[in-house]
Design a protein around this motif. Sequence first.
Motif, PDB file in Angstrom:
ATOM      1  N   ALA A 127       0.800  -1.097   0.089  1.00 19.82           N
ATOM      2  CA  ALA A 127       0.111   0.164  -0.044  1.00 19.82           C
ATOM      3  C   ALA A 127       0.964   1.268   0.096  1.00 19.82           C
ATOM      4  O   ALA A 127       1.894   1.205   0.135  1.00 19.82           O
ATOM      5  N   VAL A 128       0.199   2.480  -0.386  1.00 20.99           N
ATOM      6  CA  VAL A 128       1.003   3.747  -0.376  1.00 20.99           C
ATOM      7  C   VAL A 128       0.291   4.676   0.608  1.00 20.99           C
ATOM      8  O   VAL A 128      -1.276   4.455   0.986  1.00 20.99           O
ATOM      9  N   VAL A 129       0.886   5.402   1.491  1.00 23.13           N
ATOM     10  CA  VAL A 129       0.415   6.469   2.385  1.00 23.13           C
ATOM     11  C   VAL A 129       0.956   7.670   2.070  1.00 23.13           C
ATOM     12  O   VAL A 129       1.988   7.952   1.616  1.00 23.13           O
ATOM     13  N   ILE A 130      -0.030   8.716   1.706  1.00 28.35           N
ATOM     14  CA  ILE A 130       0.339  10.055   1.604  1.00 28.35           C
ATOM     15  C   ILE A 130       0.010  10.953   2.697  1.00 28.35           C
ATOM     16  O   ILE A 130      -1.061  10.691   3.190  1.00 28.35           O
ATOM     17  N   THR A 131       1.067  11.622   3.224  1.00 25.47           N
ATOM     18  CA  THR A 131       0.704  12.307   4.570  1.00 25.47           C
ATOM     19  C   THR A 131       1.675  13.658   4.336  1.00 25.47           C
ATOM     20  O   THR A 131       2.377  13.963   3.319  1.00 25.47           O
ATOM     21  N   GLY A 132       1.494  14.479   5.025  1.00 30.44           N
ATOM     22  CA  GLY A 132       2.063  15.720   5.373  1.00 30.44           C
ATOM     23  C   GLY A 132       3.039  16.277   6.565  1.00 30.44           C
ATOM     24  O   GLY A 132       2.836  15.165   7.479  1.00 30.44           O
ATOM     25  N   SER A 133       3.649  17.092   6.608  1.00 30.95           N
ATOM     26  CA  SER A 133       4.333  17.499   7.997  1.00 30.95           C
ATOM     27  C   SER A 133       4.221  18.497   8.541  1.00 30.95           C
ATOM     28  O   SER A 133       3.540  19.641   7.763  1.00 30.95           O
ATOM     29  N   GLY A 134       4.524  19.007   9.665  1.00 36.49           N
ATOM     30  CA  GLY A 134       4.438  20.268  10.328  1.00 36.49           C
ATOM     31  C   GLY A 134       2.932  20.695  10.512  1.00 36.49           C
ATOM     32  O   GLY A 134       2.512  21.945  10.703  1.00 36.49           O
ATOM     33  N   GLY A 135       2.068  19.477  10.796  1.00 38.01           N
ATOM     34  CA  GLY A 135       0.700  19.989  11.288  1.00 38.01           C
ATOM     35  C   GLY A 135      -0.253  20.559  10.296  1.00 38.01           C
ATOM     36  O   GLY A 135      -1.378  20.931  10.375  1.00 38.01           O
ATOM     37  N   SER A 136       0.202  20.176   8.891  1.00 36.89           N
ATOM     38  CA  SER A 136      -0.772  20.252   7.763  1.00 36.89           C
ATOM     39  C   SER A 136      -0.573  19.134   6.864  1.00 36.89           C
ATOM     40  O   SER A 136       0.489  18.411   6.793  1.00 36.89           O
ATOM     41  N   PHE A 137      -1.619  18.833   6.076  1.00 34.76           N
ATOM     42  CA  PHE A 137      -1.641  17.611   5.194  1.00 34.76           C
ATOM     43  C   PHE A 137      -1.229  18.279   3.942  1.00 34.76           C
ATOM     44  O   PHE A 137      -0.102  18.109   3.529  1.00 34.76           O
ATOM     45  N   CYS A 138      -2.105  19.319   3.273  1.00 35.94           N
ATOM     46  CA  CYS A 138      -1.530  19.676   1.948  1.00 35.94           C
ATOM     47  C   CYS A 138      -2.639  20.787   1.607  1.00 35.94           C
ATOM     48  O   CYS A 138      -3.739  20.735   1.857  1.00 35.94           O
ATOM     49  N   ALA A 139      -1.979  21.918   1.248  1.00 36.79           N
ATOM     50  CA  ALA A 139      -2.978  23.191   0.819  1.00 36.79           C
ATOM     51  C   ALA A 139      -2.936  23.259  -0.637  1.00 36.79           C
ATOM     52  O   ALA A 139      -3.243  24.200  -1.347  1.00 36.79           O
ATOM     53  N   GLY A 140      -2.685  22.017  -1.396  1.00 35.56           N
ATOM     54  CA  GLY A 140      -3.048  22.088  -2.733  1.00 35.56           C
ATOM     55  C   GLY A 140      -1.756  22.772  -3.587  1.00 35.56           C
ATOM     56  O   GLY A 140      -0.628  22.694  -3.302  1.00 35.56           O
ATOM     57  N   GLY A 141      -1.894  23.327  -4.930  1.00 40.50           N
ATOM     58  CA  GLY A 141      -1.145  23.869  -5.670  1.00 40.50           C
ATOM     59  C   GLY A 141      -0.605  25.152  -4.989  1.00 40.50           C
ATOM     60  O   GLY A 141      -1.284  25.855  -4.136  1.00 40.50           O
ATOM     61  N   ALA A 142       0.707  25.467  -5.077  1.00 35.24           N
ATOM     62  CA  ALA A 142       1.264  26.641  -4.469  1.00 35.24           C
ATOM     63  C   ALA A 142       0.492  28.089  -5.062  1.00 35.24           C
ATOM     64  O   ALA A 142       0.751  28.215  -6.351  1.00 35.24           O
ATOM     65  N   LEU A 143      -0.101  28.743  -4.359  1.00 40.28           N
ATOM     66  CA  LEU A 143      -0.895  29.581  -4.397  1.00 40.28           C
ATOM     67  C   LEU A 143       0.158  31.021  -5.308  1.00 40.28           C
ATOM     68  O   LEU A 143      -0.499  31.883  -6.015  1.00 40.28           O
TER      69      LEU A 143
END
Length: 275
Positions: A55-71
């Motif tokens: 399986a694959v796990v996608i996660t984030g660091s620093g208390g955030s998952f992901c805010a999408g593409g860089a605005l």
Amino acid sequence: MAVCRERSEVSAVEVEHRDASVWIRLNRPERRNAYDVEMANAMITALHGAAEADAVVITGSGGSFCAGGALGQLGDPDPARLRELFTTSLRLVDAIRACPRPVIAAVDGPAAGGGNELVVACDFAVATRRSTFGQTGPRVGSAPVLGATNLMAVQVGEKRAKEIAMLCRRYTADEALAIGLVNEVVADDELEAAVGRWLAEIHRLSPRYLEITKVSSNLWWNAAKDNMNAGLGMLIQAIGSEDMREGAQAFLEKRKPDFRGGRRAGAATDEREPS
């Protein structure tokens, strides 16, 4: 079971092999793990290389998952670069669905905009209680065409999906669980343990027939692909529009956008011009 961890880092994306699973961790916490083209490509490469995993796990660091593409790229957009980000984002969500292994979103903190669409694309989602979910498109001068305007309706219902995609509200983890956006909500310090239980359960199942089941379950995703391509085309045509610039600039300046101000000014100018 012995734990074997091999880690590599490519453009702020950490790829870690833990026994039979692959963990993909977004590592740009200073911008809530918003991804750029290089990060999206690193995730795609990791997903393509995970065929032999359980399986694959996608996660984030620093208390955030992901805010999408860089605005930051929307306020003063380079059309070629932004087109690349949009098209690479489509390749990313498609790589999640095309991966023969189950993909789990391990969400701790905000999953916003394209980050929420990553949750939609994943096969399963486990979230901490402090996590939040929601789209940002019309609020920041964009539109969530890579999952939120199409496939999400299958997961949470059409009326709710339109509410999420169009009104850009925020939802707690418990609310996301209640509407079917995530599978489980756990205490803030229990995310990895909870994901470990999912991985252990997957490990007991047949990889071959899991793959067949996943490919077959992609019916609605495959049906949405033409819609995603059409929506992406419209986004590309709108690069540099007044609404895109104002939405992104307001987001970066932490203020409310005024999408109608430019139109009012333009209308006033037209009224003053002699006929």
